[in-house]
Design an enzyme around this catalytic site. Structure first.
Site, short mmCIF file in Angstrom:
data_model
loop_
_atom_site.label_atom_id
_atom_site.label_comp_id
_atom_site.label_asym_id
_atom_site.label_seq_id
_atom_site.Cartn_x
_atom_site.Cartn_y
_atom_site.Cartn_z
N GLU A 179 0.84 -1.22 0.00
CA GLU A 179 0.00 0.00 0.00
C GLU A 179 0.86 1.25 0.00
OE1 GLU A 179 0.67 1.76 2.90
OE2 GLU A 179 1.83 0.01 3.51
N GLY A 212 6.14 -0.39 4.28
CA GLY A 212 4.97 -0.63 3.45
C GLY A 212 5.38 -0.98 2.04
N GLU A 213 4.54 -0.65 1.07
CA GLU A 213 4.79 -0.89 -0.36
C GLU A 213 4.76 -2.36 -0.74
OE1 GLU A 213 8.53 0.76 -1.53
OE2 GLU A 213 8.13 2.75 -0.70
N GLY A 214 4.53 -3.27 0.23
CA GLY A 214 4.65 -4.70 -0.05
C GLY A 214 6.08 -5.18 0.09
#
Length: 578
Positions: A402, A543-545
């Site tokens: 995200e 975050g960001e995966g």
């Protein structure tokens, strides 16, 4: 007397007609100016123009527009450096060499040349209290500032002066350079002075051959409405657990040339992978990580160390391959897709981004819901659609990331109200907020919960406090379970999205691998609530995966040992004494 009154009325009408004709001419004469004379601008011209700006519409009479006048040459030179940095970056994005040459020949600013610089901003701190007209969108205070800009521009034109809008700026750096207070957000920098040319009575970019302005406005009449579906299709219960397969997988794992249980969580993971893929020889096919991005109305309240525009900037960074998730996905040969779930920006249609935009960011949930129930259901549907499209490529493993300034606040509240855990135990640093700012963030979120007046059910909570990216991930997770895919869960925010999916369909847990325990305060507590053990503990909170990508080799190791490691029998190694 009657004739005199008639004369006055007729004279008034003529004056009105004349004023209307002058206004039409004024509209046509207004130019986005880049070439200025060195003539000084009298104070009375500035005062009259700013008074016109102040007279512009202001949503809910917030009076949130702020003006900064810049005359100092050294300040202008420093601002121009910020412009040149971004201008070079913009030029580098142009692939057509002739178009790039034309772009580089354009004069896109007059920061140093113009006698005066005018910075128009808006004060987002007005949103800390209830404001009429901002419940559906916080952007209305920004739009009010735009109205002010137009009034100023028209006033200057009427006085024989003009402005040029400089938008090619890194506003975060620009704001730091000028020492603007945190709550003051720049809308634009304007070069102001006496125009040196009329650009042959046309827009400058048209005169110089960059692009032609359309001759007429684009107008479409709407004669019907589309209705959101009342209810999303909730996934049915899936029960593919095969006792025989479970027993066979355990036998295969225990029969490898190792003491029973000596590979720890890898053994648990290997069995889970076999059950998810319904085979004793599982295989990961065409793995994907999907990053959902959206803006949050709450970000206007300063709950992050970064301005809201960083959401859009980071999405561009993803698209250009420069973020951590890009590097990790490339390292492990994982396909990466970016989803615009609700970024406050219009990405070009040719950008490699999946458009699932619900709106340009949620509303602030301090005094009202972030989204409507219909928008929540639409999030579920759009998220599910993304998973289906990825599944159709042959993918059986999907991870979620995200991006959204302010989304740790949304996640913290959702965790608190859905798990009935005190809010103070759910709030963390997010982008690194500490001390007084962290205290302010906590106060705002406590205020939001205190103001909640909706139903005490999970879907109502999700709509009120959720984010577009969080809820689309929820829908995507539910559909991944339906498609019998392996689901990789990143850190705190994605785990909260998983929590929402789990409360709708608890069986999603059978397919989920929690890749890491983040450094975010509430994540450890949430994993414990879900009775789930993460693969890694690296204190990451990006975050960001990124956690999914970093944990991916461990998942492949679990498959490798199950499929390739010798058994006691095949290796002719003696098993333990019975």
């Amino acid at each position: 007397m009657r004739q005199y009154l008639w004369y006055l009325g007729f004279h008034y009408i003529l004056k009105r007609i004349d004023a209307m004709l002058n206004l039409e001419e004024l509209f046509k004469a207004r130019r986005d100016t880049r070439h200025f004379k060195k003539d000084p601008v009298p104070d009375e011209v500035i005062e009259k123009a700013l008074a016109a700006g102040h007279a512009a519409p202001s949503v809910g009479l917030t009076d949130a527009t702020r003006y900064y006048v810049i005359r100092d040459e050294n300040v202008k030179k420093e601002i121009k450096k910020v412009f040149e940095e971004y201008n070079s970056k913009a030029a580098a994005l142009i692939e057509n060499e002739s178009q790039k040459a034309l772009y580089n020949s354009l004069k896109l600013e007059a920061i140093v040349d113009a006698p005066i610089g005018l910075l128009v901003c808006y004060d987002r701190s007005v949103l800390n209290n209830f404001t009429i007209g901002t419940i559906a969108s916080n952007d209305t205070i920004k739009f009010s500032a735009v109205c002010s800009v137009q009034n100023i521009w028209l006033s200057l034109t009427e006085q024989g002066y003009s402005m040029g809008w400089v938008s090619i700026l890194n506003y975060y750096k620009f704001k730091s350079l000028l020492g603007l207070p945190e709550e003051i957000e720049p809308l634009g920098y304007f070069c102001l002075g006496k125009p040196a040319t009329d650009y042959e009575q046309q827009p400058m970019l048209q005169q110089l051959g960059w692009k032609n302005k359309s001759s007429k406005p684009h107008v479409t009449e709407v004669s019907a409405v589309n209705k959101y579906p009342e209810h999303a299709n909730e996934p049915g219960e899936l029960n593919y657990t095969d006792n025989d397969l479970s027993a066979e997988l355990q036998r295969l794992i225990d029969d490898k040339t190792k003491p029973v249980g000596s590979l720890g969580l890898l053994e648990v993971l290997a069995k889970q992978l076999g059950m998810v893929f319904n085979t004793p020889k599982p295989e990961i096919i065409n793995p994907h990580i999907i990053v959902f991005a959206a803006d949050h109305g709450l970000a206007q309240h300063g709950v992050s160390n970064y301005p809201a525009e960083v959401t859009r900037q980071m999405v561009n960074n993803f698209l250009e391959g420069g973020a951590a998730i890009n590097v990790f996905c490339k390292q492990h040969d994982i396909a990466l897709k970016i989803v615009d779930a609700g970024v406050n920006y219009d990405f070009a249609p040719n950008r490699n981004i999946i458009n699932c935009k619900i709106a340009k960011g949620t509303a602030s949930f301090i005094n009202g819901p972030a989204m409507s129930n219909a928008e929540l259901q639409l999030c579920f549907e759009k998220g599910a659609g993304v998973t289906r499209s990825i599944y159709q490529t042959g993918c059986n493993t999907i991870g979620f990331g995200e991006m959204g300034i302010g989304n740790t606040s949304s996640a913290s509240i959702l965790m608190s109200v859905l798990c009935k855990i005190p809010l103070i135990d759910c709030i963390g640093k997010g982008t690194g907020v500490e001390n007084e700012k962290l205290n302010r963030k906590t106060e705002l979120l406590q205020q939001a919960i205190a103001n909640y007046s909706g139903q005490a059910d999970m879907l109502s909570y999700m709509a009120y406090f959720g984010g577009f990216e969080l809820m689309q991930i929820t829908g995507a997770i539910l559909e991944a379970r339906n498609k019998k895919m392996l689901i990789l869960i990143d850190g705190f925010i994605v785990t909260v999205a998983f929590l929402c999916a789990y409360l709708i369909n608890p069986s999603v847990k059978e397919n989920a691998v929690f890749c890491h325990e983040s450094g975010e305060k509430g994540h450890k507590l949430l994993l414990k609530w879900l009775d789930s053990e993460p693969l890694l503990q690296l204190k990451m909170r990006l975050g960001e995966g990124s956690g999914c990508a970093v944990a991916f080799p461990i998942i492949k190791s679990a498959i490798c040992f199950l499929n390739e490691m010798a058994s006691f029998e095949s290796a002719a190694v003696s098993n333990k004494i019975q």
